[in-house]
Design a protein around this motif. Sequence first.
Motif, PDB file in Angstrom:
ATOM      1  N   LYS A   8       0.819  -1.209   0.000  1.00 52.13           N
ATOM      2  CA  LYS A   8       0.000   0.000   0.000  1.00 52.13           C
ATOM      3  C   LYS A   8       0.856   1.264   0.000  1.00 52.13           C
ATOM      4  CE  LYS A   8      -4.093  -2.027   2.184  1.00 52.13           C
ATOM      5  NZ  LYS A   8      -5.088  -1.893   3.259  1.00 52.13           N
ATOM      6  N   ALA A  29      -5.942  10.418  -4.190  1.00 51.37           N
ATOM      7  CA  ALA A  29      -6.651   9.150  -4.372  1.00 51.37           C
ATOM      8  C   ALA A  29      -6.032   8.039  -3.515  1.00 51.37           C
ATOM      9  CB  ALA A  29      -6.631   8.750  -5.848  1.00 51.37           C
ATOM     10  N   ILE A  30      -4.708   8.041  -3.414  1.00 53.24           N
ATOM     11  CA  ILE A  30      -4.020   7.061  -2.568  1.00 53.24           C
ATOM     12  C   ILE A  30      -4.455   7.232  -1.113  1.00 53.24           C
ATOM     13  CG2 ILE A  30      -1.757   6.419  -1.622  1.00 53.24           C
ATOM     14  CD1 ILE A  30      -0.594   7.200  -4.418  1.00 53.24           C
ATOM     15  N   ARG A  33      -7.867   6.056  -0.120  1.00 48.84           N
ATOM     16  CA  ARG A  33      -7.964   4.602   0.051  1.00 48.84           C
ATOM     17  C   ARG A  33      -7.300   4.126   1.342  1.00 48.84           C
ATOM     18  NH1 ARG A  33      -7.241   1.731  -5.883  1.00 48.84           N
ATOM     19  NH2 ARG A  33      -8.851   2.961  -6.952  1.00 48.84           N
ATOM     20  N   ASP A  35      -4.098   4.481   1.980  1.00 47.60           N
ATOM     21  CA  ASP A  35      -2.748   4.022   1.673  1.00 47.60           C
ATOM     22  C   ASP A  35      -1.737   5.156   1.813  1.00 47.60           C
ATOM     23  OD1 ASP A  35      -3.826   1.518   1.164  1.00 47.60           O
ATOM     24  OD2 ASP A  35      -4.082   1.912  -0.975  1.00 47.60           O
ATOM     25  N   ARG A 303     -11.991  11.175 -12.241  1.00 50.49           N
ATOM     26  CA  ARG A 303     -11.535   9.997 -11.494  1.00 50.49           C
ATOM     27  C   ARG A 303     -10.407   9.248 -12.212  1.00 50.49           C
ATOM     28  NH1 ARG A 303     -14.411   8.546  -7.228  1.00 50.49           N
ATOM     29  NH2 ARG A 303     -13.751   6.364  -7.403  1.00 50.49           N
ATOM     30  N   GLU A 306      -7.981   7.500  -9.761  1.00 53.89           N
ATOM     31  CA  GLU A 306      -8.457   6.203  -9.266  1.00 53.89           C
ATOM     32  C   GLU A 306      -8.240   5.104 -10.311  1.00 53.89           C
ATOM     33  OE1 GLU A 306      -9.988   9.025  -8.854  1.00 53.89           O
ATOM     34  OE2 GLU A 306     -10.548   9.206  -6.748  1.00 53.89           O
ATOM     35  N   ASP A 310      -6.241   1.612  -9.991  1.00 50.74           N
ATOM     36  CA  ASP A 310      -6.885   0.356 -10.376  1.00 50.74           C
ATOM     37  C   ASP A 310      -6.037  -0.391 -11.408  1.00 50.74           C
ATOM     38  OD1 ASP A 310      -9.010   0.908  -8.702  1.00 50.74           O
ATOM     39  OD2 ASP A 310     -10.325   1.648 -10.306  1.00 50.74           O
ATOM     40  N   ASP A 313      -3.234  -2.075  -9.607  1.00 50.31           N
ATOM     41  CA  ASP A 313      -3.746  -3.269  -8.913  1.00 50.31           C
ATOM     42  C   ASP A 313      -3.913  -4.437  -9.887  1.00 50.31           C
ATOM     43  OD1 ASP A 313      -3.862  -1.968  -6.486  1.00 50.31           O
ATOM     44  OD2 ASP A 313      -6.004  -1.497  -6.625  1.00 50.31           O
TER      45      ASP A 313
END
Length: 346
Positions: A8, A29-30, A33, A35, A303, A306, A310, A313
């Motif tokens: 993270k 954004a991090i 979340r 993180d 966004r 984000e 994603d 990830d």
Amino acid sequence: MTTPDSSKRYLLYGSERYALAILRPIQAAIRARGDEAAWFFDGPGAEDLVEGERLLSVAEVRAWKPRAVITSSNAVPHFFPGVKVETFHGFDAGKPRHIYVRGFFDLYCTTGPRDTAQFRAIADKVGHFSVTETGFPKIDPFMREISGPLPPVRQPPVILYHSTFSPSWSAAETLYEEVKRLSRDGRWRWIVTFHPKMNPETTAKFKALQNEYLTFAENDNILELFPQVDMMCSDTSSALNEFLLTGKPVVTFKNRRPGPQLIDIDDPKEFEPAIERALARPPALMQAIRDYANAIHPYRDGRSSERVLDAIDTFIAGGGRNRRRKPLNLWRKLKIRRRIGYWGRA
């Protein structure tokens, strides 16, 4: 690659001050979340970090073990841990080397369909990087601000003049006398801003023009100026593509990739009538601007940051590797080591 205790952590890597404007929405954004984000700079920018933003040294980066290094720069230290992710520092303005693979990145997060198609064609051929279309993180806050109808032209109208620093593409010296003349009669107000790498002598000349009708702005983030103006004048700068997302007109001088979305001229004598046309907002021009904006950046949700996270990830969940290894890149790696001053193990 990554380790469980770094899953993270994200390193935001910059080489210029404008990296702050591009990467701060990703930082937000991090943090949203839950993180962690930290920064590393190998050029200007670290001095502009604010309270709560963490700056790391090379040794600290290596010990921190981020799961990804996210940058808008053209290169990244291969000896930093984590997936190497490129978010770009602007839209393709027609300059050489925008669609150019330097062999440093695992993942390219592209801004829109045009870039995505070109980078995917290269990825299919070389096999050492992946491509995900995310939109441009820099404009996330901006996209949320400009939702709604286009505001009417101010009285008097306000013009943003911006030029690229590249001597081959810049019109700043060519149009200097016209900007000087037109900024003194009071019909229009002007805001002038340049790329930080602009020739200092040219910058000084335009700063000297400041009067009640012309202001020289030194904002790190040019997007902050867009709501203050009614149109833009430029040449071949990637910033004009960002400006077109507002739906407002742009006059360019000898643009490398002119089209119906621009009013492009090749003679300083055409500068004043081109501005008058832009401020009149003819319907065909305004429709061409809307069509072009949808082609380069169809996302209006703010966004993109984000989507970058994603994409990281998904890449890591798929194994964190591409089908081929990145090229050795020895000369470029040596130049990065020299710039950063790190000669330890990779």
